[in-house]
Scaffold this motif. Structure first.
Motif, PDB file in Angstrom:
ATOM      1  N   UNK A 113      14.235   1.994   2.043  1.00  0.00           N
ATOM      2  CA  UNK A 113      13.575   0.860   2.148  1.00  0.00           C
ATOM      3  C   UNK A 113      13.722   0.233   0.588  1.00  0.00           C
TER       4      UNK A 113
ATOM      5  N   UNK B  24       7.555   6.903  -8.911  1.00  0.00           N
ATOM      6  CA  UNK B  24       7.942   8.830  -8.968  1.00  0.00           C
ATOM      7  C   UNK B  24       7.019   9.313  -9.827  1.00  0.00           C
TER       8      UNK B  24
ATOM      9  N   UNK C 104       7.661  10.948   5.259  1.00  0.00           N
ATOM     10  CA  UNK C 104       7.117   9.377   4.209  1.00  0.00           C
ATOM     11  C   UNK C 104       6.211   9.658   4.814  1.00  0.00           C
TER      12      UNK C 104
ATOM     13  N   UNK D 154       9.376  14.488  -1.013  1.00  0.00           N
ATOM     14  CA  UNK D 154      10.280  15.808  -0.971  1.00  0.00           C
ATOM     15  C   UNK D 154       9.952  17.104  -1.473  1.00  0.00           C
TER      16      UNK D 154
ATOM     17  N   UNK E 169       8.426   9.215  -3.966  1.00  0.00           N
ATOM     18  CA  UNK E 169       8.534   8.016  -4.577  1.00  0.00           C
ATOM     19  C   UNK E 169       7.393   7.147  -3.688  1.00  0.00           C
TER      20      UNK E 169
ATOM     21  N   UNK F  58      11.218  16.979   4.138  1.00  0.00           N
ATOM     22  CA  UNK F  58      10.840  15.572   3.653  1.00  0.00           C
ATOM     23  C   UNK F  58      10.173  14.613   4.609  1.00  0.00           C
TER      24      UNK F  58
ATOM     25  N   UNK G 167       7.109   7.837   0.218  1.00  0.00           N
ATOM     26  CA  UNK G 167       8.900   9.368   0.606  1.00  0.00           C
ATOM     27  C   UNK G 167       8.668  10.640  -0.130  1.00  0.00           C
TER      28      UNK G 167
ATOM     29  N   UNK H 286       6.887   3.750  -2.876  1.00  0.00           N
ATOM     30  CA  UNK H 286       7.234   2.350  -2.408  1.00  0.00           C
ATOM     31  C   UNK H 286       6.398   1.429  -2.674  1.00  0.00           C
TER      32      UNK H 286
ATOM     33  N   UNK I  56       6.552   1.340   4.396  1.00  0.00           N
ATOM     34  CA  UNK I  56       6.744   2.262   3.887  1.00  0.00           C
ATOM     35  C   UNK I  56       5.801   2.915   2.709  1.00  0.00           C
TER      36      UNK I  56
ATOM     37  N   UNK J  58      18.423  19.490  -4.274  1.00  0.00           N
ATOM     38  CA  UNK J  58      17.829  21.099  -4.181  1.00  0.00           C
ATOM     39  C   UNK J  58      19.035  21.522  -3.489  1.00  0.00           C
TER      40      UNK J  58
ATOM     41  N   UNK K  79       8.016  15.993  -5.057  1.00  0.00           N
ATOM     42  CA  UNK K  79       8.896  14.686  -5.559  1.00  0.00           C
ATOM     43  C   UNK K  79       7.831  13.930  -4.571  1.00  0.00           C
TER      44      UNK K  79
END
Lengths: 269, 269
Positions: free
Chosen positions: A238, B58, B249, B262, B214, B247, B260, B216, B257, A214, B212
């Motif tokens: 993680x 992702x 979580x 963004x 991700x 951002x 995550x 985990x 987790x 970004x 975005x």
């Protein structure tokens, strides 16, 4: 003389939305080129496109397979252009096979209420007081940067001592020095040593699968940085069954956030 | 009875790599549908694709323009399939115009050395001890969630008092409760109130441009969550000339987790 970075991201138009480029030995990684230079090439497809609107706001590059040294083709398509924003889809191929995909957003920024929230790492001695990262054991691309670590440096040979965290803070700039721009800032966003090396103090096979930048600075703010070092910090949340994340920020020496960056990385072992 | 979430992400195959869907009034936002439900639809194009390999790792969704209520078409193309990873490019169109683009990576995970690094917010009283977010002033989709704030709640009417940070911590689950899966986790990743509302305690026009996730957790870890609340935390780094980042979580009640996330968000004023 052309800077190696500019040579590495050079693209020649070969048709509507299509560019030709080639890898540069100076940015070689363990297998294929440094991912940051490939990400910079993807962004360059936006930056040098005749229909581009505004400055880059975000870029996501997915690394689908290792590039081989040599020629590649980049398709950069503005799939939707609004009044102030533009959406891009990009594909890098080698001999017809997809090596990278990307999406990007560019936009004309307007002046608005603005306010920082995060601050740069409090402990940040000047780069001039710090020693550069020893290059021994690292692939060619690392020598294209002057990295001066405040914390989280990994030197060869790694000692295998598990750390309590994977935080790194370092000053970085191109070698030789080069005025920062969106393309080089993108590459710097991917220049962090893999967090698993920092946490485990051990080199294991890794590969970024998805990488996002970004851009918080506009072209004018970036131009004001000139060739100065930028402060880079990164950490992971993680490490789990073959994939870990990385989050980082790139700050100006004056403490302005230039970019934030995220990635998810495959690892083995 | 079909859960509203499942109805909202339903896709019918209409050709190779092509699906038809339609928006759901229950997930309406100020303009068009809630971005999280659209992101879940994009991921669903991967999840229900007959050629899918492994679990999502992702997802990046770029919102190119507002969706209108009604039918849409999703193209979900696996552009490269490796031994254990698969790369996806997705495009959502309405009447031939691109509304969203996305890229995704899915992969077969293997058991490896694993280690958490970040911990969930230390102060996290049980959801059963907290009151749900009052829905007054919020669009329809907010009522599709049971949100119980630990901090960073914004109730109607906002008081306009600038806060020192935009941190929110909350428990969240679908309403009615629904066992979490990759699609609903994706929507939850985009369910945070815009950070600028939290920081400024003021509602201004906003729109996510790039988002975005991700993942985990793998499918087995997710399935173990059942219908329980998950703990969500989010913050921003910077608000600058029309764009801010976020951002976040998503944690299990046990402190694992799960994802995550963004995003970069356009704002006016």
């Amino acid at each position: 003389m052309t800077h190696a970075f500019d040579a590495a991201i050079e693209l020649s138009p070969i048709g509507p939305h299509r560019f030709a480029g080639k890898t540069h030995a100076g940015y070689a990684n363990m297998v294929g080129p440094f991912g940051g230079i490939t990400a910079a090439v993807m962004l360059r497809g936006v930056l040098c496109h005749p229909e581009r609107l505004g400055d880059p706001i975000s870029l996501t590059v997915n690394f689908a397979g290792p590039l081989t040294e040599g020629a590649f083709e980049l398709q950069a398509q503005p799939v939707r252009t609004n009044r102030s924003t533009q959406h891009w889809v990009l594909t890098l191929t080698q001999e017809g096979q997809v090596a990278c995909t990307a999406t990007a957003v560019s936009a004309v920024r307007r002046e608005t209420w603005s306010m920082p929230e995060a601050a740069p790492p409090a402990h940040r001695p000047a780069p001039e007081t710090l020693a550069p990262l020893p290059l021994a054991g690292y692939p060619a691309w690392v020598a294209r940067y002057d990295m001066r670590f405040v914390e989280g440096m990994v030197t060869w040979p790694p000692n295998g001592e598990l750390q309590s965290n994977s935080q790194s803070v370092l000053w970085i700039r191109d070698t030789p020095a080069r005025a920062i721009d969106f393309a080089s800032l993108t590459a710097i966003c991917d220049s962090f040593l893999p967090r698993i090396f920092v946490r485990r103090r051990q080199f294991v096979p890794i590969g970024t699968v998805s990488f996002t930048c970004y851009f918080h600075a506009d072209a004018t703010q970036l131009a004001a940085q000139g060739e100065d070092y930028v402060l880079a910090s990164a950490r992971a949340l993680n490490f789990s069954n073959g994939y870990f994340d990385q989050t980082g920020e790139i700050w100006s020496r004056a403490g302005t956030l230039l970019a934030s960056t995220h990635q998810v990385v495959y690892y083995r072992e």
